[in-house]
Design a protein around this motif. Structure first.
Motif, PDB file in Angstrom:
ATOM      1  N   UNK A   1      16.564 -51.357  60.090  1.00  0.00           N
ATOM      2  CA  UNK A   1      15.864 -51.401  58.811  1.00  0.00           C
ATOM      3  C   UNK A   1      16.206 -52.707  58.103  1.00  0.00           C
ATOM      4  N   UNK A   2      15.222 -53.304  57.461  1.00  0.00           N
ATOM      5  CA  UNK A   2      15.430 -54.619  56.864  1.00  0.00           C
ATOM      6  C   UNK A   2      14.719 -54.710  55.528  1.00  0.00           C
ATOM      7  N   UNK A   3      15.129 -55.669  54.714  1.00  0.00           N
ATOM      8  CA  UNK A   3      14.436 -55.925  53.455  1.00  0.00           C
ATOM      9  C   UNK A   3      13.126 -56.631  53.782  1.00  0.00           C
ATOM     10  N   UNK A   4      11.990 -56.079  53.409  1.00  0.00           N
ATOM     11  CA  UNK A   4      10.709 -56.696  53.753  1.00  0.00           C
ATOM     12  C   UNK A   4      10.616 -58.140  53.256  1.00  0.00           C
ATOM     13  N   UNK A   5       9.928 -58.961  54.036  1.00  0.00           N
ATOM     14  CA  UNK A   5       9.782 -60.367  53.687  1.00  0.00           C
ATOM     15  C   UNK A   5       9.127 -60.525  52.321  1.00  0.00           C
ATOM     16  N   UNK A   6       8.154 -59.698  52.016  1.00  0.00           N
ATOM     17  CA  UNK A   6       7.498 -59.801  50.705  1.00  0.00           C
ATOM     18  C   UNK A   6       8.481 -59.561  49.566  1.00  0.00           C
ATOM     19  N   UNK A   7       9.399 -58.616  49.740  1.00  0.00           N
ATOM     20  CA  UNK A   7      10.394 -58.350  48.700  1.00  0.00           C
ATOM     21  C   UNK A   7      11.341 -59.534  48.531  1.00  0.00           C
ATOM     22  N   UNK A   8      11.734 -60.147  49.641  1.00  0.00           N
ATOM     23  CA  UNK A   8      12.581 -61.330  49.542  1.00  0.00           C
ATOM     24  C   UNK A   8      11.867 -62.428  48.763  1.00  0.00           C
ATOM     25  N   UNK A   9      10.597 -62.660  49.082  1.00  0.00           N
ATOM     26  CA  UNK A   9       9.843 -63.708  48.400  1.00  0.00           C
ATOM     27  C   UNK A   9       9.647 -63.398  46.920  1.00  0.00           C
ATOM     28  N   UNK A  10       9.492 -62.141  46.571  1.00  0.00           N
ATOM     29  CA  UNK A  10       9.339 -61.763  45.164  1.00  0.00           C
ATOM     30  C   UNK A  10      10.588 -62.105  44.363  1.00  0.00           C
TER      31      UNK A  10
ATOM     32  N   UNK B   1       8.860 -65.332  62.408  1.00  0.00           N
ATOM     33  CA  UNK B   1       9.360 -65.392  61.046  1.00  0.00           C
ATOM     34  C   UNK B   1       8.679 -66.469  60.224  1.00  0.00           C
ATOM     35  N   UNK B   2       8.491 -67.644  60.798  1.00  0.00           N
ATOM     36  CA  UNK B   2       7.818 -68.736  60.081  1.00  0.00           C
ATOM     37  C   UNK B   2       6.428 -68.315  59.635  1.00  0.00           C
ATOM     38  N   UNK B   3       5.678 -67.723  60.544  1.00  0.00           N
ATOM     39  CA  UNK B   3       4.310 -67.349  60.211  1.00  0.00           C
ATOM     40  C   UNK B   3       4.265 -66.189  59.216  1.00  0.00           C
ATOM     41  N   UNK B   4       5.176 -65.233  59.342  1.00  0.00           N
ATOM     42  CA  UNK B   4       5.185 -64.098  58.416  1.00  0.00           C
ATOM     43  C   UNK B   4       5.530 -64.538  56.998  1.00  0.00           C
ATOM     44  N   UNK B   5       6.538 -65.383  56.851  1.00  0.00           N
ATOM     45  CA  UNK B   5       6.879 -65.885  55.521  1.00  0.00           C
ATOM     46  C   UNK B   5       5.727 -66.689  54.931  1.00  0.00           C
ATOM     47  N   UNK B   6       5.114 -67.534  55.754  1.00  0.00           N
ATOM     48  CA  UNK B   6       4.030 -68.393  55.268  1.00  0.00           C
ATOM     49  C   UNK B   6       2.801 -67.587  54.878  1.00  0.00           C
ATOM     50  N   UNK B   7       2.417 -66.637  55.722  1.00  0.00           N
ATOM     51  CA  UNK B   7       1.211 -65.858  55.446  1.00  0.00           C
ATOM     52  C   UNK B   7       1.412 -64.921  54.256  1.00  0.00           C
ATOM     53  N   UNK B   8       2.590 -64.342  54.124  1.00  0.00           N
ATOM     54  CA  UNK B   8       2.856 -63.462  52.974  1.00  0.00           C
ATOM     55  C   UNK B   8       2.753 -64.251  51.675  1.00  0.00           C
ATOM     56  N   UNK B   9       3.267 -65.470  51.690  1.00  0.00           N
ATOM     57  CA  UNK B   9       3.206 -66.304  50.493  1.00  0.00           C
ATOM     58  C   UNK B   9       1.756 -66.625  50.123  1.00  0.00           C
ATOM     59  N   UNK B  10       0.952 -66.964  51.110  1.00  0.00           N
ATOM     60  CA  UNK B  10      -0.447 -67.303  50.860  1.00  0.00           C
ATOM     61  C   UNK B  10      -1.223 -66.101  50.337  1.00  0.00           C
ATOM     62  N   UNK B  11      -1.015 -64.954  50.951  1.00  0.00           N
ATOM     63  CA  UNK B  11      -1.796 -63.770  50.606  1.00  0.00           C
ATOM     64  C   UNK B  11      -1.444 -63.214  49.233  1.00  0.00           C
ATOM     65  N   UNK B  12      -0.158 -63.334  48.838  1.00  0.00           N
ATOM     66  CA  UNK B  12       0.304 -62.698  47.609  1.00  0.00           C
ATOM     67  C   UNK B  12       0.619 -63.689  46.493  1.00  0.00           C
TER      68      UNK B  12
END
Length: 345
Positions: free
Chosen positions: A152-161, A184-195
């Motif tokens: 279990x991990x802290x979701x990338x979106x929560x980290x970015x928030x 990881x690179x793509x998930x962090x980048x795409x989450x930032x763009x989408x949200x």
């Protein structure tokens, strides 16, 4: 000294970044300040640290690197320097780190940033990096992904928030990744763009003549996401200087710290090093300058992180900015790589 834009940020970082992980363990505060003064006088504006430094990490030395830098930084013109540091991820069992709390959740991130600001004696950090992911990934010489280790991990979106809030508060300017994967690179980048959250502007991974794994899928990911590499360990733990070809010199990390740098004990490391040293000698270069110049030549590298335990080593490493490898030397390097591909991934 050349300066390069870091991703989509407004940071112009020097071609050479001063790594500081020996401060507090192998280097005294006086030696650290000598290195910092020399590097800045040579045009280096980029200094990289981490909350867990120096390494090998311990409760007794935890935070000393940032403290040493802070004592120097308070006498500098702050806006002329780019200061980077990192938050340690979970899974290493450091009971002395933030009271043993692990995970990149809101409380841990905010505490780690506040503690680093205090030690660095500054109001803001230019580049704040995740030292290694919150989630399970193979790291530090591991090469095989094991699904049974997924947790279990802290979701990338929560980290970015959380980082968005801290950026809004003015405590950090930009965020980066370290020891990350293409996913990881793509998930962090795409989450930032989408949200509409902060986008990562860099990735700090190991890259050197003995470990060119970044050339593949990571290079593809950073190309499309505009997340350039801050290359650490360009000298492969010092092996690429050739100093370990005939034994282990005293007062080096390999000699001082047992079981440190195990990835460089793998097959074909010494054979590859000897071949690269031969290329350097044939072209009247030092092995260190050849190794650093190669890393600097890569299109995806924004800055090469060098570290040194002596001022003489630091001078030699920084002087590599004057070395440009021609196509013939690069062809010789690739020929060695074909024989010994990535012996120390």
């Amino acid at each position: 000294m050349q300066y390069n834009q870091l991703g989509n940020s407004d940071l112009q970082v020097s071609d050479i970044c001063l790594g500081t992980m020996t401060y507090g363990r192998q280097n005294s505060i006086e030696e650290a300040h000598q290195q910092l003064d020399y590097a800045v006088n040579q045009g280096v504006n980029f200094i990289d640290a981490a909350e867990m430094y120096p390494v090998p990490p311990s409760g007794e030395t935890y935070g000393l690197t940032e403290r040493y830098i802070g004592e120097w930084l308070k006498h500098q013109q702050r806006d002329k320097l780019i200061i980077a540091t990192k938050i340690a991820g979970p899974g290493r069992g450091f009971k002395w780190l933030r009271g043993g709390a692990e995970g990149l959740d809101r409380n841990n991130i905010k505490q780690a940033i506040d503690d680093s600001l205090t030690r660095l004696q500054t109001d803001y950090i230019d580049l704040y990096q995740i030292h290694w992911p919150d989630r399970y990934v193979p790291r530090f010489g591991q090469t095989v992904f094991d699904p049974t280790q997924v947790k279990q991990t802290v979701p990338i979106t929560e980290q970015l928030e959380v980082f968005a809030d801290v950026i809004k508060a003015g405590k950090i300017r930009y965020i980066g990744l370290s020891n990350e994967t293409p996913w990881g690179v793509t998930q962090f980048s795409q989450a930032a763009k989408q949200l509409g959250l902060p986008k990562v502007v860099s990735i700090q991974n190991a890259y050197n003549l003995l470990n060119r794994n970044f050339d593949g899928t990571l290079a593809e990911a950073v190309y499309y996401e505009n997340v350039p590499l801050l290359a650490y360990s360009p000298l492969g733990f010092g092996y690429l200087t050739g100093k370990y070809l005939n034994g282990k010199p005293e007062k080096t990390r390999v000699t001082l710290f047992e079981n440190f740098g195990q990835r460089y004990l793998k097959p074909n490391v010494q054979e590859a090093v000897a071949a690269y040293v031969e290329i350097a000698n044939r072209h009247q270069l030092s092995p260190a300058q050849l190794a650093i110049a190669f890393v600097r030549s890569r299109w995806f590298v924004a800055s090469t992180i060098i570290g040194a335990t002596t001022l003489e080593q630091l001078k030699e490493n920084i002087d590599s900015i004057n070395v440009v490898l021609d196509k013939d030397i690069l062809a010789e390097i690739d020929a060695v790589y074909t024989r010994y591909p990535n012996p120390a991934p």
